[in-house]
Design an enzyme around this catalytic site. Sequence first.
Site, PDB file in Angstrom:
ATOM      1  N   LYS A   1       0.837  -1.197   0.000  1.00 10.30           N
ATOM      2  CA  LYS A   1       0.000   0.000   0.000  1.00 10.30           C
ATOM      3  C   LYS A   1       0.874   1.250   0.000  1.00 10.30           C
ATOM      4  CE  LYS A   1      -0.368   0.040   5.049  1.00 10.30           C
ATOM      5  NZ  LYS A   1      -1.264   0.096   6.211  1.00 10.30           N
TER       6      LYS A   1
ATOM      7  N   ARG B   1     -10.119   0.698  15.383  1.00  8.40           N
ATOM      8  CA  ARG B   1     -10.148   1.356  14.080  1.00  8.40           C
ATOM      9  C   ARG B   1     -11.246   0.662  13.276  1.00  8.40           C
ATOM     10  NH1 ARG B   1      -4.385   1.854  11.127  1.00  8.40           N
ATOM     11  NH2 ARG B   1      -4.750  -0.369  10.817  1.00  8.40           N
TER      12      ARG B   1
ATOM     13  N   HIS C   1      -5.489  -6.670  13.972  1.00  4.30           N
ATOM     14  CA  HIS C   1      -4.261  -5.863  13.901  1.00  4.30           C
ATOM     15  C   HIS C   1      -3.914  -5.404  15.307  1.00  4.30           C
ATOM     16  CE1 HIS C   1      -1.195  -3.614  11.853  1.00  4.30           C
ATOM     17  NE2 HIS C   1      -1.581  -2.473  12.358  1.00  4.30           N
TER      18      HIS C   1
ATOM     19  N   ARG D   1       1.469 -10.528   7.382  1.00  2.00           N
ATOM     20  CA  ARG D   1       1.355  -9.356   6.514  1.00  2.00           C
ATOM     21  C   ARG D   1       2.687  -8.601   6.618  1.00  2.00           C
ATOM     22  NH1 ARG D   1      -3.393  -9.240   9.623  1.00  2.00           N
ATOM     23  NH2 ARG D   1      -2.626  -7.425  10.769  1.00  2.00           N
TER      24      ARG D   1
ATOM     25  N   TYR E   1      14.875  31.092   4.443  1.00  2.00           N
ATOM     26  CA  TYR E   1      13.668  31.718   4.977  1.00  2.00           C
ATOM     27  C   TYR E   1      13.791  31.956   6.480  1.00  2.00           C
ATOM     28  CZ  TYR E   1      11.173  30.812   0.621  1.00  2.00           C
ATOM     29  OH  TYR E   1      10.768  30.811  -0.695  1.00  2.00           O
TER      30      TYR E   1
ATOM     31  N   CYS F   1      13.699  24.381   2.176  1.00  2.00           N
ATOM     32  CA  CYS F   1      12.721  25.082   1.340  1.00  2.00           C
ATOM     33  C   CYS F   1      11.858  24.070   0.593  1.00  2.00           C
ATOM     34  CB  CYS F   1      13.440  25.991   0.343  1.00  2.00           C
ATOM     35  SG  CYS F   1      14.648  27.111   1.076  1.00  2.00           S
TER      36      CYS F   1
ATOM     37  N   ASP G   1      11.729  23.380  -2.640  1.00  2.00           N
ATOM     38  CA  ASP G   1      12.405  22.679  -3.727  1.00  2.00           C
ATOM     39  C   ASP G   1      13.911  22.537  -3.523  1.00  2.00           C
ATOM     40  OD1 ASP G   1       9.889  22.936  -5.263  1.00  2.00           O
ATOM     41  OD2 ASP G   1      10.473  25.050  -5.288  1.00  2.00           O
TER      42      ASP G   1
END
Length: 392
Positions: A55, A156, A186, A240, A286, A333, A335
């Site tokens: 997943k 859950r 689980h 799993r 920044y 930052c 990028d």
Amino acid sequence: MNNLKIGYSELLTPSKVECPVFNRATKAIINLNTYKDNLLKVKGAVNKKVMAIVKANAYGHGIVPLSVEAEEIVDSFGVAIIEEASMLREAGIKKPILVLGYVDSEYLSYVANEGIRVTLYSYEQWKKWQEQIFKKNRLTKKSVIFHLKINTGMNRLGFKSEEEMLKTIQEIEATQGVYIEGLFTHFATADEPGDSLISQQENIFLEMISKLEKDKYNVHIANSAYALNRESKIPFDMIRLGISSYGLLPDSKLENQLKVTTDPILQLKTKIVHIQELKAGDKVGYGATYKAKEGERVGVIPIGYADGLLRRYALNAYVLVNGERRYFTGRVCMDQAMIKLEPKDCLEDEVVIYGEQDKEKVSLEMAAEWSNSINYELACLISERVKREYIK
């Protein structure tokens, strides 16, 4: 825009297909042989069937390439959403696939015809599927296959009431074109050494299935941490296998405690693309959070939080250049990021974000500690604009 389907062999040789040109130096390198070795190590150590958990784009590593490699070794695949199951079928994966999360009953014909297993976790959910089965039973040539999830303390998904679960099973067994293949739960604290909740959850699971013919079902309760760190009081058929297959620890506290050690399959690399010469007092980035105390050299690397680095990562983290540690200067930052260089560092020098260089390494576990995160999250955060390069 035409939809372009790319086969697995073409993914390994992108020059053969019509696709965007990746010219960024930033890339994730995934070793497919190491992945297969990890699967074989764990399968041999636990002597159980293995469901490969792929997943979330195989935890950021690449769902299609890894699944194609895994199919000859594992018994089935686990995904979170129906779209991931569809990707595997489109890629030619034939083995069973279990969707571990919610699947809308509108997909009845699709999951039946494609042999995709559905997680069933409540009587209410079953009634919705039952309604669709009665509507479409003449259109569906194959059975709908369920795995029932039991809530033993994770709170859950899952049946919490034995009465509700038994009622659901009874109705399913009386319905044509549908059957239950598996039972599972689980554990909330499988990666916590000595935690007492595990024993409580085991007892609840045993009590919940006590009235069932257990040999009829494929029972799977163990994730990587449970399978490799515990002796179970519950007989089960399959594990799993997720995080350990990628060579990552379920939790740093389990280092040197697992039955078998697996190796990381991913490296994240970039290079120095620009160098700034600073004077004492010059600030970087920044918020001007970094101030040079003397003359310094700062290297710019083309990777940022849009690629998967966390903005807070730079507070006490480092990368590797020329086999040595180079610390971040200022904030990461979107990028780009900046690192403090030594005199010998040059333009185009390789920068290792995660991985090894000479005798030094930066693991995802280390990075998780620096950023108050977990290795799962950091692997999944490596974004799609980072080119995956698959090697054998």
